[in-house]
Enzyme design. Structure first.
Site, mmCIF file in Angstrom:
data_model
loop_
_atom_site.group_PDB
_atom_site.id
_atom_site.type_symbol
_atom_site.label_atom_id
_atom_site.label_comp_id
_atom_site.label_asym_id
_atom_site.label_seq_id
_atom_site.Cartn_x
_atom_site.Cartn_y
_atom_site.Cartn_z
ATOM 1 N N PHE B 38 0.852 -1.188 0.000
ATOM 2 C CA PHE B 38 0.000 0.000 0.000
ATOM 3 C C PHE B 38 0.890 1.240 0.000
ATOM 4 C CE2 PHE B 38 -4.071 -1.954 2.071
ATOM 5 C CZ PHE B 38 -4.130 -2.842 1.024
ATOM 6 N N VAL B 76 2.967 -1.661 4.220
ATOM 7 C CA VAL B 76 2.562 -0.273 4.049
ATOM 8 C C VAL B 76 3.839 0.545 3.898
ATOM 9 C CG1 VAL B 76 1.314 1.654 5.095
ATOM 10 C CG2 VAL B 76 0.593 -0.697 5.563
ATOM 11 N N CYS B 77 3.922 1.366 2.859
ATOM 12 C CA CYS B 77 5.140 2.162 2.657
ATOM 13 C C CYS B 77 5.333 3.116 3.829
ATOM 14 C CB CYS B 77 5.067 2.952 1.357
ATOM 15 S SG CYS B 77 6.467 4.089 1.196
ATOM 16 N N ILE B 78 6.480 3.023 4.446
ATOM 17 C CA ILE B 78 6.709 3.790 5.682
ATOM 18 C C ILE B 78 6.767 5.291 5.402
ATOM 19 C CG2 ILE B 78 9.244 3.484 5.599
ATOM 20 C CD1 ILE B 78 9.079 3.224 8.703
ATOM 21 N N ALA B 81 3.322 6.550 4.708
ATOM 22 C CA ALA B 81 2.499 6.454 5.914
ATOM 23 C C ALA B 81 2.833 7.568 6.911
ATOM 24 C CB ALA B 81 2.687 5.082 6.558
#
Lengths: 119, 130
Positions: B38, B76-78, B81
């Site tokens: 994501f 989830v792409c840090i 995010a």
């Protein structure tokens, strides 16, 4: 052999995160020494204009990150000539050596890549 | 066939629902998902902070149930995010924030995970890129 990924960047530099987040995928791929190409399409061509003044809209300069592409081994840069022409930019100097393509050349470009991400 | 699935749109965008239904169909058809990734506004699909009205489709809840049921690798792409305030406990502590939106099985990690998944899958299918 690693699969080649084409990243299609369609957002102007100061319209939100689109341009930066597309570029980050390219830079990450380059850091892993993957074969990455980047096509600037539609409003994405605005990213290639030199002499931008991001400070005027209180933004950080995206150009520095774009200039990092060759340093990360991402040399296959393309720009849609029709997108340039529609915006009155055809023939203008560009900040990166992107190869202009149009029509069937674009279709050929997509054919040459195993993976495509459009952002 | 092995699929990597990337989602770039927020839960209220139609492409998020399509991504989930596609992912369900992949597994129902006997195929494999090597990773969900994501990115951009897609990170909100992993958020436990979203409250959906009771008579509406609760996509973040459905994604979580789907990931848990099939024990999927869900990343989830840090960077995306952090920008959007979708933090896990570790990042909330690191940056002194009170809100924790992401809990296991979701994992915050880098864009290298997208590339790795795309390299190892037979197909990368993206939803919500514009």
């Amino acid at each position: 052999m690693a699969k080649a990924m084409l990243i299609v960047s369609r957002h102007s530099p100061w319209s939100g995160l689109g341009a930066r987040e597309a570029l980050d995928i390219a830079l990450a791929g380059g850091a892993f020494e993957l074969p990455i190409g980047m096509l600037f399409l539609d409003d994405g061509v605005f990213q290639l204009l030199p002499g931008q003044q991001p400070a005027a809209v209180e933004q950080k300069d995206l150009a520095a990150n774009l200039q990092a592409l060759p340093l990360f081994g991402v040399d296959d840069l393309y720009v849609c000539r029709q997108s340039l022409r529609l915006r009155g930019l055809d023939g203008q100097p560009l900040a990166l050596p992107a190869t202009p393509l149009e029509g069937p050349e674009l279709a050929d470009l997509f054919d040459r890549y195993d993976l495509v991400i459009t952002l | 066939m092995k699929f990597a699935i990337a989602l770039f749109a927020p839960p209220h965008a139609p492409s998020s629902r399509r991504a989930l239904r596609f992912a369900e169909a992949v597994l129902a058809g006997g195929h494999e998902i090597n990773r969900l990734f994501f990115y951009q506004d897609g990170v909100h699909n992993a958020s436990g902070s979203i409250v959906t009205p009771q008579d509406e489709l609760d996509l973040p809840a459905q994604w979580r149930a789907f990931v848990e049921r099939h024990k999927l690798d869900a990343v989830v792409c840090i960077a995306a995010a952090l920008r959007r305030g979708v933090l896990d406990a570790q990042e909330a502590q690191r940056y002194g924030r009170t809100a924790i939106a992401v809990t296991p099985p979701w994992e915050l990690s880098g864009l290298g995970q997208l590339h790795e998944a795309a390299q190892q899958a037979d197909r990368l299918v993206c939803f919500g890129g514009v």
